[in-house]
Design an enzyme around this catalytic site. Structure first.
Site, PDB file in Angstrom:
ATOM      1  N   ARG A  36       0.820  -1.220   0.000  1.00 55.64           N
ATOM      2  CA  ARG A  36       0.000   0.000   0.000  1.00 55.64           C
ATOM      3  C   ARG A  36       0.850   1.264   0.000  1.00 55.64           C
ATOM      4  O   ARG A  36       0.437   2.285  -0.564  1.00 55.64           O
ATOM      5  CB  ARG A  36      -0.927   0.009   1.217  1.00 55.64           C
ATOM      6  CG  ARG A  36      -2.160  -0.845   1.013  1.00 55.64           C
ATOM      7  CD  ARG A  36      -3.069  -0.778   2.200  1.00 55.64           C
ATOM      8  NE  ARG A  36      -4.351  -1.389   1.906  1.00 55.64           N
ATOM      9  CZ  ARG A  36      -5.241  -1.711   2.827  1.00 55.64           C
ATOM     10  NH1 ARG A  36      -4.988  -1.489   4.099  1.00 55.64           N
ATOM     11  NH2 ARG A  36      -6.383  -2.260   2.481  1.00 55.64           N
ATOM     12  N   LYS A 197     -17.733 -17.330   3.742  1.00 57.42           N
ATOM     13  CA  LYS A 197     -19.180 -17.303   3.997  1.00 57.42           C
ATOM     14  C   LYS A 197     -20.008 -16.627   2.914  1.00 57.42           C
ATOM     15  O   LYS A 197     -19.623 -15.579   2.396  1.00 57.42           O
ATOM     16  CB  LYS A 197     -19.429 -16.593   5.317  1.00 57.42           C
ATOM     17  CG  LYS A 197     -18.809 -17.342   6.479  1.00 57.42           C
ATOM     18  CD  LYS A 197     -19.400 -16.910   7.795  1.00 57.42           C
ATOM     19  CE  LYS A 197     -18.809 -17.729   8.918  1.00 57.42           C
ATOM     20  NZ  LYS A 197     -18.028 -16.926   9.842  1.00 57.42           N
ATOM     21  N   GLY A 350      -8.344  -8.281  -0.483  1.00 52.32           N
ATOM     22  CA  GLY A 350      -8.509  -9.318   0.534  1.00 52.32           C
ATOM     23  C   GLY A 350      -7.558 -10.491   0.347  1.00 52.32           C
ATOM     24  O   GLY A 350      -6.431 -10.354  -0.128  1.00 52.32           O
ATOM     25  N   GLY A 373     -12.185  -4.476   2.007  1.00 52.79           N
ATOM     26  CA  GLY A 373     -13.567  -4.042   2.244  1.00 52.79           C
ATOM     27  C   GLY A 373     -14.047  -3.067   1.176  1.00 52.79           C
ATOM     28  O   GLY A 373     -15.187  -3.156   0.707  1.00 52.79           O
TER      29      GLY A 373
HETATM   30  N1  LIG Z   1     -13.935 -24.871   2.279  1.00 52.05           N
HETATM   31  C1  LIG Z   1     -13.611 -24.026   3.258  1.00 52.05           C
HETATM   32  N2  LIG Z   1     -13.862 -24.308   4.548  1.00 52.05           N
HETATM   33  C2  LIG Z   1     -13.505 -23.451   5.519  1.00 52.05           C
HETATM   34  N3  LIG Z   1     -12.899 -22.267   5.309  1.00 52.05           N
HETATM   35  C3  LIG Z   1     -12.626 -21.924   4.047  1.00 52.05           C
HETATM   36  C4  LIG Z   1     -12.957 -22.779   2.956  1.00 52.05           C
HETATM   37  N4  LIG Z   1     -12.554 -22.174   1.824  1.00 52.05           N
HETATM   38  C5  LIG Z   1     -12.007 -21.015   2.161  1.00 52.05           C
HETATM   39  N5  LIG Z   1     -12.021 -20.837   3.504  1.00 52.05           N
HETATM   40  C6  LIG Z   1     -11.449 -19.728   4.269  1.00 52.05           C
HETATM   41  O1  LIG Z   1     -12.030 -18.507   3.897  1.00 52.05           O
HETATM   42  C7  LIG Z   1     -11.172 -17.462   4.307  1.00 52.05           C
HETATM   43  C8  LIG Z   1     -11.311 -16.287   3.389  1.00 52.05           C
HETATM   44  O2  LIG Z   1     -12.623 -15.900   3.377  1.00 52.05           O
HETATM   45  P1  LIG Z   1     -13.060 -14.380   3.184  1.00 52.05           P
HETATM   46  O3  LIG Z   1     -12.531 -13.578   4.329  1.00 52.05           O
HETATM   47  O4  LIG Z   1     -14.523 -14.399   2.936  1.00 52.05           O
HETATM   48  O5  LIG Z   1     -12.286 -14.004   1.825  1.00 52.05           O
HETATM   49  P2  LIG Z   1     -11.631 -12.620   1.374  1.00 52.05           P
HETATM   50  O6  LIG Z   1     -10.720 -12.161   2.481  1.00 52.05           O
HETATM   51  O7  LIG Z   1     -10.884 -12.921   0.117  1.00 52.05           O
HETATM   52  O8  LIG Z   1     -12.784 -11.693   1.139  1.00 52.05           O
HETATM   53  C9  LIG Z   1      -9.783 -18.037   4.283  1.00 52.05           C
HETATM   54  O9  LIG Z   1      -9.216 -17.882   5.555  1.00 52.05           O
HETATM   55  C10 LIG Z   1      -9.999 -19.519   3.943  1.00 52.05           C
HETATM   56  O10 LIG Z   1      -9.189 -20.374   4.710  1.00 52.05           O
HETATM   57  O1  LIG Z   2      -7.155  -2.259   5.765  1.00 52.44           O
HETATM   58  C1  LIG Z   2      -8.267  -1.799   5.499  1.00 52.44           C
HETATM   59  O2  LIG Z   2      -9.337  -2.603   5.271  1.00 52.44           O
HETATM   60  P1  LIG Z   2      -9.260  -3.964   4.363  1.00 52.44           P
HETATM   61  O3  LIG Z   2      -8.360  -4.932   5.073  1.00 52.44           O
HETATM   62  O4  LIG Z   2     -10.696  -4.434   4.273  1.00 52.44           O
HETATM   63  O5  LIG Z   2      -8.715  -3.555   2.998  1.00 52.44           O
HETATM   64  C2  LIG Z   2      -8.490  -0.316   5.315  1.00 52.44           C
HETATM   65  O6  LIG Z   2      -7.325   0.411   5.647  1.00 52.44           O
HETATM   66  C3  LIG Z   2      -9.688   0.155   6.129  1.00 52.44           C
HETATM   67  O7  LIG Z   2      -9.454  -0.028   7.480  1.00 52.44           O
HETATM   68  P2  LIG Z   2     -10.693  -0.130   8.486  1.00 52.44           P
HETATM   69  O8  LIG Z   2     -11.450  -1.394   8.135  1.00 52.44           O
HETATM   70  O9  LIG Z   2     -10.112  -0.148   9.881  1.00 52.44           O
HETATM   71  O10 LIG Z   2     -11.567   1.093   8.256  1.00 52.44           O
END
Ligand SMILES: Nc1ncnc2c1ncn2[C@@H]1O[C@H](COP(=O)(O)OP(=O)(O)O)[C@@H](O)[C@H]1O
Ligand SMILES: O=C(OP(=O)(O)O)[C@H](O)COP(=O)(O)O
Length: 394
Positions: A36, A197, A350, A373
């Protein structure tokens, strides 16, 4: 979206309040991933070269309106100094007499970094008084903090009430790629949605269903869709309260003529552990007590054939528990398919960013969003407050 950027305004001699997202992973005071910070450098250099006085502002962590020593931006300033090869002075606050004096002494092309704006409670409350004090430091507001653009805070949105506001180069790039993919994608347009989820991605899936030709589902959330179709999913992660919703999303896809791709085979494990016993099974043969932790090789092949033929692909969320090597193959397979795709490939922040890095294909992606996010909300079709406040082209 047709927002003005720093390329459209006069910058020489101007004091610029440039909001960046320097909320980087840190361990024991050491930055563990500077993506970043590096992503903001083109904007900072541009402002410096045009002769602006660059006042950088960022949040770090969630200090909840208090000064938290470990959340000072000191390590960020020294890292940025080395990236820019120029001293970046870090101030001890983001408002107040000392800050005003330091800004008053700035020469054209100088860069300073204000202290963590979330040390003031007014930041997250979008307090107009704090926003006014930020605005009073500068002639122009530049928002380059895409990662925080989904927050309506004093330094991301409120400040724009008082001084002109334009996008930085990173913000402009994020809007161009994410916005471009969603508003006028080259087709076929494929979205890949994974992660844990369904609950977290309902709005994303609903919005994408109105835009894509193919929607690929993977990760833990696929289990809920499989169960909704009547498959036994053993001890897999599943949201039983979202089964009707999953059926409704499948119905919407059908009505809209969107091809919905679900796993046809999965890697199951006898427990949630890196060294669990595992095997590949067809989705109609998940044994009781076992859990699906990754998509299987046949599924990867099917997903790959759709991905490589697409002209635009957007991906958010891993296909399995990719943090464990034993269950990373599906996610890596999809990442490699993205690499083989000749079209525009966009990673929506993410965990997917970590996944393409793990697969060693990050360089081959067209765009990797710096917002988790923020990119999710963008993909939900929401207007982000930090983008909404920026001036439009006439
Ligand atoms: N089949 C599964 N069962 C349990 N957890 C899972 C499965 N597939 C993926 N995950 C978990 O989902 C998490 C990511 O989910 P999420 O936070 O929704 O994604 P992102 O951060 O990309 O938006 C990872 O930590 C991964 O280990
Ligand atoms: O790391 C951040 O969020 P992200 O991990 O969802 O990209 C941003 O800097 C926003 O931070 P915040 O979710 O504490 O407002």
């Amino acid at each position: 979206m047709n927002k003005k950027s720093i390329r459209d305004v006069e910058l020489a001699g101007k004091r610029v309040f440039c909001r960046v997202d320097f909320n980087v992973p840190m361990q024991d005071g050491k930055i563990t991933d500077d993506t970043r910070i590096r992503a903001a450098v083109p904007t900072i250099r541009f402002l410096m070269e045009k002769g602006a006085k660059v006042i950088l502002a960022s949040h770090f962590g969630r200090p909840k309106g208090q000064v938290v020593e470990e959340m000072r931006l000191t390590p960020v300033a020294s890292h940025l100094s080395s990236l820019l090869d120029k001293e970046v002075r870090k101030l001890d606050d983001s408002i107040g007499a000392d800050v005003e004096a330091a800004v008053g002494r700035m020469e054209n092309g100088d860069v300073i970094l204000l202290e963590n704006v979330r040390f003031h409670a007014g930041e997250e409350k979008n307090d107009p008084e704090l926003a006014k004090r930020f605005a009073a430091l500068a002639d122009l507001f530049v928002n380059d903090a895409f990662g925080a653009a989904h927050r309506a805070h004093a330094s991301t949105a409120g400040i724009a009430q008082y001084i002109p506001a334009v996008a930085g180069l990173l913000m402009e790039k994020e809007i161009r790629f994410l916005g471009g993919a969603l508003s006028k994608p080259e087709r076929p347009f494929t979205a890949i949605v994974g992660g844990a989820k369904v609950k977290d991605k309902i709005a994303v899936i609903e919005n994408l269903l109105t835009k894509v030709d193919h929607l690929i589902i993977g990760g833990g959330m696929a289990n809920t869709f499989l169960k909704a179709q009547g498959y036994g999913i053993g001890a897999s992660l599943c949201e039983d309260d979202k089964l009707d919703l999953a059926r409704s999303l499948m119905e919407q896809a059908k009505e809209r003529g969107v091809e919905l791709l679900m796993p046809v085979d999965v890697v199951v494990a006898d427990r949630f552990a890196a060294d669990a016993e595992k095997k590949v099974v067809s989705i109609d043969a998940i044994p009781d007590g076992w859990m699906a932790l990754d998509i299987g090789p046949k599924t990867v092949e099917q997903y790959r054939s759709v991905i490589v033929e697409s002209k635009t692909v957007v991906w958010n969320g891993p296909m399995g528990v990719f943090e464990m090597d034993a269950f990373a193959e599906g996610t890596i397979g999809v990442a490699k398919a993205m690499e083989a795709c000749a079209g525009t490939t966009i990673i929506g922040g993410g965990d997917s960013v970590a996944a393409v890095e793990k697969a060693g294909v990050a360089e081959q992606m067209t765009h990797i969003s710096t917002g988790g996010g923020a990119s999710l909300e963008f993909m939900e079709g929401k207007e982000l407050p930090g983008v909404a406040v920026l001036a439009d082209h006439e």
